[in-house]
Design an enzyme around this catalytic site. Structure first.
Site, PDB file in Angstrom:
ATOM      1  N   GLU A 187      -5.250   5.924   2.858  1.00  0.00           N
ATOM      2  CA  GLU A 187      -5.680   5.366   4.146  1.00  0.00           C
ATOM      3  C   GLU A 187      -6.065   6.446   5.146  1.00  0.00           C
ATOM      4  O   GLU A 187      -5.314   7.396   5.360  1.00  0.00           O
ATOM      5  CB  GLU A 187      -4.549   4.524   4.755  1.00  0.00           C
ATOM      6  CG  GLU A 187      -4.168   3.341   3.902  1.00  0.00           C
ATOM      7  CD  GLU A 187      -2.924   2.615   4.410  1.00  0.00           C
ATOM      8  OE1 GLU A 187      -2.602   2.733   5.605  1.00  0.00           O
ATOM      9  OE2 GLU A 187      -2.280   1.954   3.593  1.00  0.00           O
ATOM     10  N   SER A 204       0.901  -0.926  -2.996  1.00  0.00           N
ATOM     11  CA  SER A 204       1.481   0.371  -3.363  1.00  0.00           C
ATOM     12  C   SER A 204       2.951   0.345  -2.953  1.00  0.00           C
ATOM     13  O   SER A 204       3.378   1.007  -2.027  1.00  0.00           O
ATOM     14  CB  SER A 204       0.734   1.523  -2.698  1.00  0.00           C
ATOM     15  OG  SER A 204       0.863   1.487  -1.297  1.00  0.00           O
ATOM     16  N   LYS A 221       1.389  -0.748  12.794  1.00  0.00           N
ATOM     17  CA  LYS A 221       0.343  -0.409  11.824  1.00  0.00           C
ATOM     18  C   LYS A 221      -0.117  -1.718  11.186  1.00  0.00           C
ATOM     19  O   LYS A 221       0.607  -2.320  10.393  1.00  0.00           O
ATOM     20  CB  LYS A 221       0.931   0.539  10.772  1.00  0.00           C
ATOM     21  CG  LYS A 221      -0.088   1.042   9.766  1.00  0.00           C
ATOM     22  CD  LYS A 221       0.595   1.911   8.711  1.00  0.00           C
ATOM     23  CE  LYS A 221      -0.413   2.501   7.755  1.00  0.00           C
ATOM     24  NZ  LYS A 221       0.084   2.532   6.377  1.00  0.00           N
ATOM     25  N   ASP A 232       7.287   5.968   4.224  1.00  0.00           N
ATOM     26  CA  ASP A 232       7.126   4.548   3.884  1.00  0.00           C
ATOM     27  C   ASP A 232       7.811   4.306   2.540  1.00  0.00           C
ATOM     28  O   ASP A 232       8.941   3.801   2.479  1.00  0.00           O
ATOM     29  CB  ASP A 232       5.627   4.213   3.850  1.00  0.00           C
ATOM     30  CG  ASP A 232       5.324   2.814   3.338  1.00  0.00           C
ATOM     31  OD1 ASP A 232       6.252   2.004   3.205  1.00  0.00           O
ATOM     32  OD2 ASP A 232       4.135   2.507   3.068  1.00  0.00           O
ATOM     33  N   HIS A 263       2.317  -4.146   8.722  1.00  0.00           N
ATOM     34  CA  HIS A 263       1.839  -5.206   7.834  1.00  0.00           C
ATOM     35  C   HIS A 263       1.940  -4.733   6.381  1.00  0.00           C
ATOM     36  O   HIS A 263       2.425  -3.621   6.121  1.00  0.00           O
ATOM     37  CB  HIS A 263       0.369  -5.525   8.159  1.00  0.00           C
ATOM     38  CG  HIS A 263      -0.579  -4.404   7.802  1.00  0.00           C
ATOM     39  ND1 HIS A 263      -1.938  -4.557   7.717  1.00  0.00           N
ATOM     40  CD2 HIS A 263      -0.349  -3.083   7.516  1.00  0.00           C
ATOM     41  CE1 HIS A 263      -2.511  -3.419   7.395  1.00  0.00           C
ATOM     42  NE2 HIS A 263      -1.576  -2.504   7.266  1.00  0.00           N
ATOM     43  N   ARG A 264       1.451  -5.562   5.441  1.00  0.00           N
ATOM     44  CA  ARG A 264       1.291  -5.120   4.059  1.00  0.00           C
ATOM     45  C   ARG A 264      -0.163  -5.379   3.677  1.00  0.00           C
ATOM     46  O   ARG A 264      -0.840  -6.186   4.305  1.00  0.00           O
ATOM     47  CB  ARG A 264       2.236  -5.883   3.129  1.00  0.00           C
ATOM     48  CG  ARG A 264       3.662  -5.744   3.590  1.00  0.00           C
ATOM     49  CD  ARG A 264       4.631  -5.326   2.566  1.00  0.00           C
ATOM     50  NE  ARG A 264       4.315  -4.236   1.719  1.00  0.00           N
ATOM     51  CZ  ARG A 264       5.210  -3.656   0.921  1.00  0.00           C
ATOM     52  NH1 ARG A 264       6.451  -4.100   0.920  1.00  0.00           N
ATOM     53  NH2 ARG A 264       4.870  -2.665   0.139  1.00  0.00           N
ATOM     54  N   SER A 265      -0.615  -4.714   2.616  1.00  0.00           N
ATOM     55  CA  SER A 265      -2.041  -4.827   2.308  1.00  0.00           C
ATOM     56  C   SER A 265      -2.436  -6.269   1.958  1.00  0.00           C
ATOM     57  O   SER A 265      -3.523  -6.723   2.309  1.00  0.00           O
ATOM     58  CB  SER A 265      -2.431  -3.859   1.200  1.00  0.00           C
ATOM     59  OG  SER A 265      -1.614  -4.024   0.077  1.00  0.00           O
ATOM     60  N   HIS A 284      -5.697   1.221  -3.040  1.00  0.00           N
ATOM     61  CA  HIS A 284      -6.291   0.084  -2.319  1.00  0.00           C
ATOM     62  C   HIS A 284      -7.764  -0.118  -2.680  1.00  0.00           C
ATOM     63  O   HIS A 284      -8.423  -0.999  -2.136  1.00  0.00           O
ATOM     64  CB  HIS A 284      -6.149   0.267  -0.802  1.00  0.00           C
ATOM     65  CG  HIS A 284      -4.750   0.003  -0.317  1.00  0.00           C
ATOM     66  ND1 HIS A 284      -4.361   0.100   0.998  1.00  0.00           N
ATOM     67  CD2 HIS A 284      -3.632  -0.371  -0.992  1.00  0.00           C
ATOM     68  CE1 HIS A 284      -3.079  -0.190   1.112  1.00  0.00           C
ATOM     69  NE2 HIS A 284      -2.610  -0.477  -0.082  1.00  0.00           N
ATOM     70  N   GLU A 302      -7.430  -4.446   3.568  1.00  0.00           N
ATOM     71  CA  GLU A 302      -7.052  -4.267   4.975  1.00  0.00           C
ATOM     72  C   GLU A 302      -8.266  -4.197   5.892  1.00  0.00           C
ATOM     73  O   GLU A 302      -8.141  -3.885   7.073  1.00  0.00           O
ATOM     74  CB  GLU A 302      -6.189  -3.012   5.122  1.00  0.00           C
ATOM     75  CG  GLU A 302      -4.884  -3.111   4.352  1.00  0.00           C
ATOM     76  CD  GLU A 302      -3.977  -1.902   4.546  1.00  0.00           C
ATOM     77  OE1 GLU A 302      -4.351  -0.983   5.289  1.00  0.00           O
ATOM     78  OE2 GLU A 302      -2.901  -1.890   3.938  1.00  0.00           O
ATOM     79  N   ASP A 321      -2.501   8.032   5.562  1.00  0.00           N
ATOM     80  CA  ASP A 321      -1.400   7.632   4.686  1.00  0.00           C
ATOM     81  C   ASP A 321      -1.806   8.098   3.296  1.00  0.00           C
ATOM     82  O   ASP A 321      -2.705   7.512   2.679  1.00  0.00           O
ATOM     83  CB  ASP A 321      -1.180   6.110   4.713  1.00  0.00           C
ATOM     84  CG  ASP A 321      -0.046   5.682   3.772  1.00  0.00           C
ATOM     85  OD1 ASP A 321       0.557   6.562   3.119  1.00  0.00           O
ATOM     86  OD2 ASP A 321       0.223   4.464   3.685  1.00  0.00           O
ATOM     87  N   GLU A 368       1.498   9.865   6.809  1.00  0.00           N
ATOM     88  CA  GLU A 368       2.475   9.024   6.100  1.00  0.00           C
ATOM     89  C   GLU A 368       2.532   9.430   4.623  1.00  0.00           C
ATOM     90  O   GLU A 368       1.486   9.714   4.011  1.00  0.00           O
ATOM     91  CB  GLU A 368       2.021   7.563   6.242  1.00  0.00           C
ATOM     92  CG  GLU A 368       2.966   6.523   5.662  1.00  0.00           C
ATOM     93  CD  GLU A 368       2.448   5.103   5.978  1.00  0.00           C
ATOM     94  OE1 GLU A 368       1.894   4.879   7.076  1.00  0.00           O
ATOM     95  OE2 GLU A 368       2.586   4.223   5.108  1.00  0.00           O
ATOM     96  N   LYS A 422       8.825  -2.311   7.134  1.00  0.00           N
ATOM     97  CA  LYS A 422       8.240  -3.508   6.532  1.00  0.00           C
ATOM     98  C   LYS A 422       9.443  -4.377   6.176  1.00  0.00           C
ATOM     99  O   LYS A 422      10.198  -4.044   5.259  1.00  0.00           O
ATOM    100  CB  LYS A 422       7.468  -3.155   5.258  1.00  0.00           C
ATOM    101  CG  LYS A 422       6.184  -2.348   5.494  1.00  0.00           C
ATOM    102  CD  LYS A 422       5.620  -1.824   4.183  1.00  0.00           C
ATOM    103  CE  LYS A 422       4.272  -1.143   4.356  1.00  0.00           C
ATOM    104  NZ  LYS A 422       3.911  -0.303   3.191  1.00  0.00           N
TER     105      LYS A 422
HETATM  106  P1  PGA Z   1       1.190  -1.829   0.569  1.00  0.00           P
HETATM  107  O1  PGA Z   1       1.207  -0.386   1.226  1.00  0.00           O
HETATM  108  O2  PGA Z   1      -0.108  -1.917  -0.184  1.00  0.00           O
HETATM  109  O3  PGA Z   1       2.375  -1.739  -0.363  1.00  0.00           O
HETATM  110  O4  PGA Z   1       1.327  -2.822   1.639  1.00  0.00           O
HETATM  111  C1  PGA Z   1       0.483  -0.050   2.337  1.00  0.00           C
HETATM  112  C2  PGA Z   1       1.033   1.279   2.766  1.00  0.00           C
HETATM  113  O5  PGA Z   1       1.281   2.134   1.893  1.00  0.00           O
HETATM  114  O6  PGA Z   1       1.271   1.495   3.942  1.00  0.00           O
HETATM  115 ZN    ZN Z   2       2.196   3.624   3.251  1.00  0.00          ZN
END
Ligand code: PGA
Ligand code: ZN
Length: 417
Positions: free
Chosen positions: A157, A42, A383, A307, A360-362, A147, A200, A236, A281, A332
């Site tokens: 989340e 995302s 996180k 974010d 982190h990232r997903s 996700h 995740e 989130d 978030e 990030k």
């Molecule tokens: P991402 O996002 O899937 O882009 O890592 C996770 C988040 O929104 O915190």
């Molecule tokens: Zn986020």
């Protein structure tokens, strides 16, 4: 000089989703550093471009043909010079020529090589001897939104943060207990629950937003009583992912409900109050700075974190600071490209009283660097999920850092209660 860069090697590897990504080795006369890039599902619109046209293959080619000849011979000690060189070689504003993930992997591998050349851990090298504060782990235990797929919550989340813990080890274990307890509650609630988990490691269940919050609240309370400290709740929303710009509505498909900006504000404020949320978030879409300012004014003891709103970008952060939009932000590093850029954003945030959250990232790799970055940059929260290999790699490294610091280790202070 012992830290002169002798070689820069790039290769294609996979992340936890099985997607291709880039890994880079930096070899100096006396040491070695390695880093690989994570990727998001995302992603914020204002993030840098992860890979050049042609994807990872092209990124690797660029390292071999264009970047390595300029970086080899430089001194790994001079992180800013390395990062500036990456910007110059790219020449665009958003790393679309060499790729933000390429810049990220080189920047981080370089810092690690420099740290190793002094026999220091990365957090010591970046943060210095006085660094001793440890972040609270914040992690995703129920997944929804982008996700997942199917009949899951609209909110991306559902998070836990054991902000009453006195050590990283206690906090990490408490989070895992909450995750486990949620699995048990879901199994009891729904005979068809198959125990599925997202990227995740959070549970994927056929429940709505409110049901998910009820389950989270029950698990946090039970585990809190068991371990003897507070396990707080967070969300989130990743609201950009269900914002319909044409209709100017937040579209909750699971709930079959649409909310305009005002209704979204009331809804989130109600959730904060009813569930005593300590962390929220992206409650609004990524261009609604004013919405973030409004909700921040109306809450107490709750972090409102940007974010997709800030994407670790100092210009966007400054725009937010001017109107007090949010009081916290996600860091990030690959949203912005280099370590130097991310550090500038962290510094600016701290000066303005915003709480930086290293994330982190997903789709991630088993790299553990962000554990060191969180400590070195003085981020009071990290996180990085609760279970799943790529998340555990970072949490276990944090446990090792805590052990290394020994009696000097101290949990960061948080403006939540
Ligand atoms: P991402 O996002 O899937 O882009 O890592 C996770 C988040 O929104 O915190
Ligand atoms: Zn986020």
């Amino acid at each position: 000089m012992s830290t002169v860069i002798e070689d820069l090697v790039a290769r294609k590897v996979l992340n936890s989703r099985g997607e291709e990504t880039i890994e880079v080795d930096v070899v100096t006369t006396s040491s070695f550093g390695r880093a690989s890039a994570p990727s998001g599902a995302s992603r914020g619109k204002a993030e840098v471009v992860p890979f050049p046209q042609g994807g990872v293959d092209q990124a690797v080619r660029k390292v071999d043909e264009v970047i390595a000849p300029e970086i080899v011979g430089l001194n790994a000690d001079f992180q800013e010079e390395i990062d500036r060189t990456l910007h110059e070689l790219d020449g665009s504003k958003n790393f679309r020529i060499i790729g933000g993930n390429t810049a990220f992997a080189i920047s981080l591998a370089n810092a690690e090589a420099a740290a190793n050349s002094y026999g220091l851990l990365l957090f010591q090298y970046l943060g210095g001897y006085v660094t001793h504060e440890l972040p609270y782990p914040l992690g995703n235990v129920i997944s929804g939104g982008r996700h997942t797929s199917g009949k899951t919550p609209d909110i991306q989340e559902f998070l836990v943060i054991p902000y009453g813990a006195e050590s990283v080890l206690d906090a990490v274990i408490a989070n895992a207990k909450v995750h486990k307890r949620i699995g048990e509650i879901l199994r009891k609630k729904d005979k068809l629950f198959g125990g599925g988990r997202s990227d995740e490691g959070a549970w994927i269940a056929n429940i709505g937003n409110i049901e998910a919050l009820d389950v989270l609240a029950e698990a946090c309370e039970e585990v809190g009583n068991e371990v003897g400290f507070e396990c707080g709740l967070g969300l989130d929303l990743a609201a950009s992912t269900f914002w319909n710009a044409k209709q100017k509505m937040y579209v909750y498909s699971r709930e079959e409900k649409k909310r305009d900006k005002g209704e979204q504000l009331d809804y989130v404020l109600q959730l904060i109050k009813n569930y005593h949320l300590v962390y929220v978030e992206d409650p609004f879409h990524e261009e609604d700075f004013k919405g973030f300012a409004e909700i921040t004014r109306k809450v107490k003891n709750c972090l409102i974190c940007g974010d997709d709103l800030f994407v670790t970008n100092v210009e966007r952060l400054n725009r937010g600071i001017k109107i007090h939009a949010a009081n916290s932000l996600i860091i990030k590093v690959n949203q912005i490209g280099t370590l130097t850029d991310a550090w500038e954003t962290v510094e600016t945030a701290k000066r303005a009283g915003y709480i930086p959250v290293m994330s982190h990232r997903s789709g991630d790799t088993c790299d553990w660097h962000i554990a060191h970055l969180a400590v070195a940059f003085g981020c009071p929260i990290i996180k990085t999920g609760v279970v799943e290999g790529a998340r555990i790699a970072k949490l276990n490294e944090l446990i090792r850092i805590e052990e290394f610091l020994g009696e000097r280790a101290k949990m960061a202070s948080l403006p939540i209660s």
